[in-house]
Design an enzyme around this catalytic site. Structure first.
Site, PDB file in Angstrom:
ATOM      1  N   GLY A   1       0.525  -1.314   0.203  1.00  0.00           N
ATOM      2  CA  GLY A   1      -0.314   0.502  -0.273  1.00  0.00           C
ATOM      3  C   GLY A   1       1.269   1.528   0.034  1.00  0.00           C
ATOM      4  O   GLY A   1       1.959   1.390  -0.126  1.00  0.00           O
ATOM      5  N   ASN A   2       0.576   2.562   0.270  1.00  0.00           N
ATOM      6  CA  ASN A   2       0.597   3.707   0.269  1.00  0.00           C
ATOM      7  C   ASN A   2       0.588   4.496   1.606  1.00  0.00           C
ATOM      8  O   ASN A   2      -1.117   3.844   1.531  1.00  0.00           O
ATOM      9  CB  ASN A   2       0.545   3.978  -0.808  1.00  0.00           C
ATOM     10  CG  ASN A   2      -0.435   4.424  -1.492  1.00  0.00           C
ATOM     11  OD1 ASN A   2      -0.304   5.881  -1.314  1.00  0.00           O
ATOM     12  ND2 ASN A   2      -1.276   3.930  -2.851  1.00  0.00           N
ATOM     13  N   ALA A   3       0.720   5.957   1.961  1.00  0.00           N
ATOM     14  CA  ALA A   3       0.418   6.274   2.858  1.00  0.00           C
ATOM     15  C   ALA A   3      -0.416   7.467   2.803  1.00  0.00           C
ATOM     16  O   ALA A   3      -1.080   8.325   2.978  1.00  0.00           O
ATOM     17  CB  ALA A   3       1.482   7.562   3.066  1.00  0.00           C
ATOM     18  N   SER A   4      -1.343   7.631   1.448  1.00  0.00           N
ATOM     19  CA  SER A   4      -2.406   8.439   0.763  1.00  0.00           C
ATOM     20  C   SER A   4      -2.998   8.542   1.830  1.00  0.00           C
ATOM     21  O   SER A   4      -4.140   6.964   1.750  1.00  0.00           O
ATOM     22  CB  SER A   4      -2.663   8.862  -0.388  1.00  0.00           C
ATOM     23  OG  SER A   4      -3.558   9.132  -1.372  1.00  0.00           O
TER      24      SER A   4
END
Ligand code: CTP
Ligand code: CA
Length: 233
Positions: free
Chosen positions: A33-36
């Site tokens: 995933g990512n931190a958005s």
């Protein structure tokens, strides 16, 4: 802060917004995933709603409350987002791609949870590229009236400054507007504030871009208004 009264200049328009960050599954319980947080995309959806548009939000793991008065579809991976975007834009006037879409996904998704085997066992992840949703929909538009807006968080590096990278990205994506964030001084993810310029391609031969709007340091709602101002200009 005093709220500026905005015109209801999007009445009769249909706006599709992607927000959040995609997750690419590794096994039934794990993902890349990512931190958005989805804050900026949600702010665009709320601003468009308040300016009178009908809004469809495609939410990829948004961490902030989902807005009222906005049709919302939840999506998981980049491939799911791609399918949802293609479906949603058929009758849209504007697509705003604020979501952070994964660039890579695990080549294989394990059907069962990946287990440790020996004491030193470490799996090797093989990654493959995901579809570039923004480039694909810009190249294969359902109708010529659709305005396609991309986002880019850029840093300067040895190969060029933020503006150079942003112009190259605008050309590579083929979108109509690119909302550019200079993140050289540290991340903006999860923070309430932002600072963007909106670039459009120059007409005529060769690459190049012109600044059509800029927010200055501002809250994500004010940045959202700047983005929408550029789409109606
Ligand atoms: N985007 C997309 N599909 C992808 C990757 C990105 O639609 N697989 C969209 C994002 O939603 C955003 C824009 O493309 O609107 C720019 O994303 P960004 O990550 O800055 O661009 P990339 O082309 O992935 O380039 P980079 O290698 O710098 O990450
Ligand atoms: Ca990327």
């Amino acid at each position: 802060a005093a709220e500026t009264v905005r015109p209801r200049d999007l009445v009769g328009r249909h706006v599709v917004v992607t927000a959040g960050g995609t997750r690419e599954p590794l096994d039934p319980v794990r993902f890349l995933g990512n931190a958005s947080s989805g804050r900026q995309g949600v702010a665009v959806a709320e601003a468009a709603r308040d300016r009178g548009a009908s809004v469809h939000l495609l939410a990829a793991h948004v961490e902030v409350p989902l807005p009222d008065g906005v049709r919302t579809t939840r999506v998981g991976s980049a491939a799911e987002l791609h399918a949802a975007v293609r479906d949603a834009i058929r009758d849209a006037d504007v697509l705003v791609m604020a979501a952070a879409v994964a660039d890579f996904r695990p080549a294989e998704v394990a059907t069962d949870k990946i287990k440790k085997r020996g004491a030193d066992d470490v799996p090797t992840l093989r990654l493959v590229r995901t579809v570039d949703v923004l480039a694909d929909v810009s190249a294969h538009r359902p109708h010529p009236g659709l305005v396609v807006v991309g986002f880019a968080a850029e840093t300067g590096d040895a190969t060029g400054d933020v503006r150079h990278h942003a112009e190259a990205k605008l050309a590579a994506k083929g979108c109509d507007l690119l909302v550019v964030n200079d993140v050289s001084g540290g991340g903006v993810f999860g923070r309430p504030d932002n600072d963007v310029v909106v670039l459009a391609p120059t007409t005529g031969p060769g690459p190049g871009a012109r600044v059509v709007a800029s927010s200055g340091p501002a809250g994500k709602r004010a940045v959202a208004e700047t983005v929408l101002d550029a789409t109606v200009a």
